[in-house]
Design a protein around this motif. Structure first.
Motif, short mmCIF file in Angstrom:
data_model
loop_
_atom_site.label_atom_id
_atom_site.label_comp_id
_atom_site.label_asym_id
_atom_site.label_seq_id
_atom_site.Cartn_x
_atom_site.Cartn_y
_atom_site.Cartn_z
N ALA A 273 18.19 4.06 9.30
CA ALA A 273 18.06 3.55 10.66
C ALA A 273 18.26 4.61 11.74
O ALA A 273 18.25 4.30 12.92
CB ALA A 273 19.06 2.42 10.88
N ASP A 274 18.47 5.86 11.35
CA ASP A 274 18.82 6.89 12.33
C ASP A 274 17.64 7.80 12.68
O ASP A 274 17.82 8.91 13.14
CB ASP A 274 19.98 7.74 11.81
CG ASP A 274 19.66 8.40 10.47
OD1 ASP A 274 18.63 8.05 9.87
OD2 ASP A 274 20.45 9.26 10.03
N ARG A 275 16.44 7.33 12.48
CA ARG A 275 15.26 8.15 12.72
C ARG A 275 14.99 8.27 14.22
O ARG A 275 14.72 7.29 14.90
CB ARG A 275 14.05 7.51 12.03
CG ARG A 275 12.77 8.32 12.09
CD ARG A 275 11.64 7.48 11.53
NE ARG A 275 10.46 8.28 11.26
CZ ARG A 275 9.22 7.84 11.44
NH1 ARG A 275 9.02 6.64 11.92
NH2 ARG A 275 8.19 8.60 11.15
N SER A 276 15.08 9.47 14.75
CA SER A 276 14.76 9.70 16.15
C SER A 276 13.25 9.71 16.33
O SER A 276 12.51 10.14 15.45
CB SER A 276 15.36 11.02 16.63
OG SER A 276 16.76 10.99 16.54
N LEU A 277 12.81 9.25 17.50
CA LEU A 277 11.38 9.22 17.77
C LEU A 277 10.93 10.55 18.36
O LEU A 277 11.54 11.08 19.28
CB LEU A 277 11.03 8.10 18.74
CG LEU A 277 11.30 6.66 18.30
CD1 LEU A 277 10.64 5.69 19.26
CD2 LEU A 277 10.81 6.41 16.89
N ARG A 278 9.85 11.06 17.81
CA ARG A 278 9.17 12.23 18.37
C ARG A 278 7.75 11.75 18.66
O ARG A 278 6.93 11.59 17.76
CB ARG A 278 9.18 13.38 17.36
CG ARG A 278 8.60 14.68 17.88
CD ARG A 278 8.75 15.78 16.83
NE ARG A 278 8.06 17.00 17.19
CZ ARG A 278 8.59 17.97 17.93
NH1 ARG A 278 9.83 17.85 18.37
NH2 ARG A 278 7.90 19.05 18.22
N VAL A 279 7.49 11.48 19.94
CA VAL A 279 6.34 10.67 20.33
C VAL A 279 5.27 11.51 21.01
O VAL A 279 5.57 12.43 21.78
CB VAL A 279 6.78 9.54 21.29
CG1 VAL A 279 5.59 8.66 21.67
CG2 VAL A 279 7.87 8.69 20.65
N ALA A 280 4.03 11.16 20.74
CA ALA A 280 2.89 11.69 21.50
C ALA A 280 2.04 10.53 21.99
O ALA A 280 1.81 9.57 21.25
CB ALA A 280 2.05 12.62 20.65
N ILE A 306 -1.48 16.35 15.39
CA ILE A 306 -0.30 15.48 15.37
C ILE A 306 0.58 15.81 14.17
O ILE A 306 1.81 15.90 14.27
CB ILE A 306 -0.73 14.00 15.33
CG1 ILE A 306 -1.39 13.58 16.65
CG2 ILE A 306 0.45 13.09 15.00
CD1 ILE A 306 -0.47 13.52 17.83
N LYS A 307 -0.05 16.02 13.04
CA LYS A 307 0.69 16.36 11.82
C LYS A 307 1.39 17.71 11.97
O LYS A 307 2.57 17.85 11.61
CB LYS A 307 -0.26 16.37 10.63
CG LYS A 307 0.41 16.55 9.28
CD LYS A 307 -0.60 16.44 8.15
CE LYS A 307 0.07 16.57 6.79
NZ LYS A 307 -0.92 16.44 5.68
N ASP A 308 0.69 18.70 12.50
CA ASP A 308 1.27 20.04 12.65
C ASP A 308 2.44 20.04 13.64
O ASP A 308 3.38 20.84 13.49
CB ASP A 308 0.20 21.02 13.14
CG ASP A 308 -0.87 21.29 12.08
OD1 ASP A 308 -0.62 20.98 10.90
OD2 ASP A 308 -1.95 21.79 12.45
N MET A 309 2.40 19.16 14.63
CA MET A 309 3.46 19.10 15.63
C MET A 309 4.67 18.30 15.16
O MET A 309 5.66 18.18 15.87
CB MET A 309 2.91 18.48 16.93
CG MET A 309 1.89 19.33 17.64
SD MET A 309 1.15 18.45 19.06
CE MET A 309 2.57 18.32 20.15
N ARG A 310 4.58 17.76 13.95
CA ARG A 310 5.66 16.96 13.36
C ARG A 310 6.01 15.74 14.22
O ARG A 310 7.17 15.34 14.31
CB ARG A 310 6.90 17.82 13.10
CG ARG A 310 6.63 18.96 12.12
CD ARG A 310 7.87 19.78 11.85
NE ARG A 310 7.57 20.87 10.93
CZ ARG A 310 8.46 21.78 10.53
NH1 ARG A 310 9.71 21.71 10.97
NH2 ARG A 310 8.11 22.74 9.69
N ILE A 311 5.00 15.20 14.83
CA ILE A 311 5.15 13.94 15.56
C ILE A 311 5.40 12.84 14.53
O ILE A 311 4.81 12.83 13.45
CB ILE A 311 3.86 13.64 16.36
CG1 ILE A 311 3.60 14.74 17.40
CG2 ILE A 311 3.92 12.27 17.01
CD1 ILE A 311 4.65 14.86 18.46
N ASN A 312 6.26 11.87 14.85
CA ASN A 312 6.44 10.75 13.93
C ASN A 312 6.02 9.41 14.52
O ASN A 312 6.00 8.40 13.81
CB ASN A 312 7.88 10.67 13.40
CG ASN A 312 8.91 10.44 14.50
OD1 ASN A 312 8.64 9.84 15.53
ND2 ASN A 312 10.13 10.93 14.26
N THR A 313 5.67 9.39 15.80
CA THR A 313 5.25 8.15 16.45
C THR A 313 4.16 8.47 17.47
O THR A 313 4.31 9.42 18.25
CB THR A 313 6.43 7.47 17.17
OG1 THR A 313 7.50 7.28 16.24
CG2 THR A 313 6.02 6.13 17.74
#
Length: 571
Positions: A273-280, A306-313
Motif C-alpha cells: 500500500a505504500d506505492r508513491s505515484l509518479r504521474v504523467a 513513459i516506460k523509460d521515465m519510470r512513470i507508474n500512473t
C-alpha cells in the motif's frame, strides 16, 4: 452499525475481524528456477507457511467464511485463506502434502476448458487430473472452486485488435464494427458461469460455491451471474484485507517474484500500500492523427517514453478538445451522447498498461460538455441584474439540472462499459464562481434543500453568506462526482478517483467562494487530490517559495501529503 445484505448472506458486519486471502499459482521445485512471475518455489512456500504460523496467523477454510457470514461462528483474529489458481498438478504433488501435514485448508480453482483438454499452448505446466481433484475434495481440506469454463482468455476488445479479459469485455466484431450488446453480454456471462458450475459437478458430484475471476477481472453483472450459478463468494486480485462485507468479491494478495521470508512478510503486513505515484498527463489530442498509422507510431513512441521515465500512473485524456478550451466536443470511446473522434482510448490505455506497466486514469470533464442541448441545462451566472448563460471558458452543464446530470452520468457509464482502466481523474472544470449557478432551478434548490435565500442578491450580500453558499456548492459537485464514479464502478469496481484542484483555495481557503473547491472536502471524497502546482501560470513572484508554501499548506491536513499529487508545470 452497518447492515449488509447480498441476497445470500444477511448479517451485521461492523465489528467483524479482517481476514486475508493469499493467492498462489504454480509451486515449483526448490532447485528449479521459476519461469513465470507467479511461480513460487516449494521451499519458500513452506517457509511462508511457517512465517504465518509463527506470527499468529490462522489458516481458515472457505466453510469457516460461510459459517461466519451466516452468523454460526466467528473468524479468528489474523485469519488467512489460501487460494491456488489454475489447477496445476503441483497443487497435488507439492501443496497437498503440506496441507495434510499441518491440517491446513485451501481453495483450488479449476479452468474447465483446460481440464477438458483445451489448454492454451503457452500454458506448459501439467494440470490436475480428475482423479486427483476428487481425492482433494474427499480429504475435507480442499474446496474446489471455478476459475470459469472458458473465460480464462482474452477476446477482441477494440478495433485495433487488442484482446482483454473475457469476463468483463464487450466483444468487438470487426465484420460489423459493433460491440456486443448489453443483452448478449449478460447472456454470455450467465451461460458460461452456469456451464462451469455444471462441468465441475459432473466430474466431482459437488457444485462449486466459489468463483475465482480470471485475471481478477469482474463487474456487477458477472457478480450477479456468479450468484445465480450458485457461487455467492468470488475472488478478485485487488490487494487488501477483507471483512465479511466483502465476500461477494474478496481481495487477494497475489504472490509474485518468489519472495523470500522478509519480502513475504512485507507483502502480508504492508499490503503493497505504500506505492508513491509518479504521474504523467497524456493529452490524447496530441497523440491522435487522421492517419491511423501515424497514430500508432505516436503511440509506440509515447509508451516507450513513459516506460523509460519510470512513470507508474498516467492521467490519459478520454475526451477530444482539439481547440484546447477545456470543453468536450467529442470523445475517444463509444458512447450514446457525443461524437466519437476515434475509438482510441481503450487501445491507448491497454498499451500503456501492458507495455509500460502503468495504472491508467481516464481524464474526464465533470461538467464541460459542449453539445446541442437546451440552454436551461447549462450553468447561469448573475450578470447585469439577471441570470444569463455563464461566460466562463468552460461551457458547463449545471449540477442542479437533473437531465444534465443524467447526460453526464450516462457518458461515464459508457466509459466504464467499453474501456479498461484503473481510475478517473476529474478535470478542473467542476467549478462554480460566487456568481454561479444563478439559474431558477439552482436558486430554488438552494432555498428548498439548503435553507438558504432563494434570491441571488441575498446570497451575495455578505462574505459569510457567499461562503456558506460556496460550501454547499462544493459538496454538491463532489457528490456528483461520487455518483459518476459509481456509474463507472458498475463495470470497473476497483477504480480509484482523483480530482484536479486549483492552488488558490489551498493557499487562501476563503477563495472557495470563487471556485466551489475545498481541499478538506476533496480529501474526504477522492483517493487523490491533484493540485495544479503551476507557479508561472499563477504569476508567482518567487516560484520556489510558492511551491514550498503549497506543500506546507497541504501537510497541515491529516493525510494531506499522502493523498496529494502535485501537478508541476514542465514548460
Amino acid at each position: 452499525m452497518v447492515i449488509a445484505s447480498s441476497g445470500f448472506f444477511n448479517i451485521a458486519y461492523a465489528n467483524e475481524p479482517h481476514f486475508l486471502v493469499i493467492n498462489y499459482h504454480d509451486i515449483v521445485g526448490s532447485k528449479q528456477t521459476p519461469v513465470y512471475a507467479t511461480d513460487v518455489s516449494e521451499d519458500r512456500f513452506e517457509e511462508q507457511l511457517h512465517w504465518l504460523k509463527e506470527h499468529g496467523y490462522r489458516i481458515v477454510s472457505i466453510q469457516a467464511v460461510f459459517d461466519a457470514a451466516d452468523g454460526k461462528a466467528s473468524l479468528p483474529d489474523k485469519a488467512v485463506l489460501l487460494a491456488f489458481d489454475d489447477g496445476y498438478q503441483s497443487f497435488y504433488t507439492k501443496v497437498f502434502p503440506l496441507l495434510k501435514k499441518h491440517h491446513y485448508p485451501a481453495v483450488v480453482a479449476l479452468v474447465g476448458a483446460w481440464m477438458d483438454g483445451n489448454k492454451p499452448a503457452d500454458v506448459k505446466q501439467p494440470l490436475l487430473t480428475w482423479e486427483q481433484v476428487r481425492e482433494l475434495r474427499q480429504s475435507g481440506l480442499v474446496e474446489i472452486a471455478s476459475h470459469s469454463y472458458d473465460l480464462h482468455q482474452g477476446i477482441l476488445a477494440n478495433p485495433q485488435q487488442n484482446t482483454q479479459a473475457a469476463a468483463v469485455t464487450r466483444r468487438y466484431d470487426p465484420a460489423t464494427a459493433h460491440y456486443e450488446s448489453d443483452d448478449d453480454y449478460q447472456e454470455r456471462i450467465r451461460t458460461r458461469l452456469k456451464s462451469s458450475a455444471e462441468f465441475i459437478f459432473q466430474h466431482t458430484g459437488v457444485r462449486p460455491r466459489v468463483m475465482v475471476w480470471p485475471y481478477g477481472e469482474y463487474n456487477s453483472i458477472s457478480l450477479e451471474a456468479s450468484s445465480e450459478a450458485g457461487m455467492p463468494i468470488t475472488m478478485g486480485l485487488i490487494d487488501g484485507f477483507n471483512t465479511l462485507a466483502d465476500i461477494k468479491a474478496l481481495r487477494r494478495l497475489i504472490i509474485v517474484d518468489n519472495p523470500d521470508t522478509g519480502q513475504f512478510a512485507d507483502i502480508v503486513t504492508g499490503l503493497r500500500a505504500d506505492r508513491s505515484l509518479r504521474v504523467a498527463h497524456l493529452d490524447m489530442d496530441y497523440l491522435y492523427d487522421d492517419d491511423a498509422r501515424q497514430t500508432e507510431r505516436n503511440l509506440d513512441s509515447v509508451v516507450q517514453r513513459i516506460k523509460d521515465m519510470r512513470i507508474n500512473t498516467v492521467f490519459l485524456q478520454a475526451y477530444a478538445d482539439p481547440d484546447g478550451d477545456g470543453n468536450a466536443e467529442a470523445l475517444y470511446f463509444p458512447n450514446r451522447h457525443l461524437p466519437v473522434r476515434q475509438d482510441l482510448f481503450n487501445r491507448v490505455a491497454w498499451q500503456l498498461k501492458r507495455v509500460a506497466g502503468v495504472k491508467v486514469y481516464a481524464w474526464m470533464p465533470v461538467l464541460a460538455y459542449r453539445n446541442k442541448l437546451p440552454d436551461a441545462w447549462y450553468v447561469q451566472e448573475w450578470r447585469d441584474g439577471k441570470a444569463q448563460k455563464a461566460s466562463h471558458i468552460y461551457t458547463r452543464l449545471s449540477p442542479f439540472q437533473p437531465e444534465a446530470r443524467q447526460f453526464v452520468a450516462e457518458i461515464y457509464e459508457d466509459l466504464g462499459k467499453y474501456c479498461n482502466f484503473d481510475g478517473i481523474l476529474f478535470h478542473d472544470d467542476g467549478i462554480l464562481s460566487d456568481y454561479e449557478d444563478a439559474s431558477p432551478e439552482a436558486l430554488a434548490f438552494t432555498h428548498e434543500v439548503w435553507g438558504l435565500p432563494g434570491q441571488f442578491e441575498k446570497l451575495h450580500a455578505t462574505g459569510d453568506m457567499r461562503l456558506a453558499w460556496a460550501h454547499r456548492k462544493t459538496e454538491l459537485i463532489s457528490q456528483f462526482t461520487d455518483e459518476l464514479a459509481s456509474r463507472v464502478r458498475i463495470y470497473r469496481p476497483a477504480i480509484k478517483t482523483a480530482r484536479n484542484f486549483y492552488a488558490l483555495p489551498l493557499l487562501k481557503p476563503y477563495s472557495e467562494e470563487w471556485y466551489a473547491q475545498s481541499f478538506e472536502s476533496f480529501l474526504a471524497h477522492y483517493d487523490y487530490v491533484a493540485i495544479e502546482a503551476m507557479p508561472f501560470m499563477e504569476e508567482a513572484e518567487r516560484p520556489l517559495e510558492w511551491l514550498v508554501q503549497l506543500v506546507n499548506e497541504a501537510a497541515r491536513y491529516p493525510g494531506g501529503l499522502k493523498k496529494t499529487v502535485f501537478e508541476l508545470q514542465a514548460v
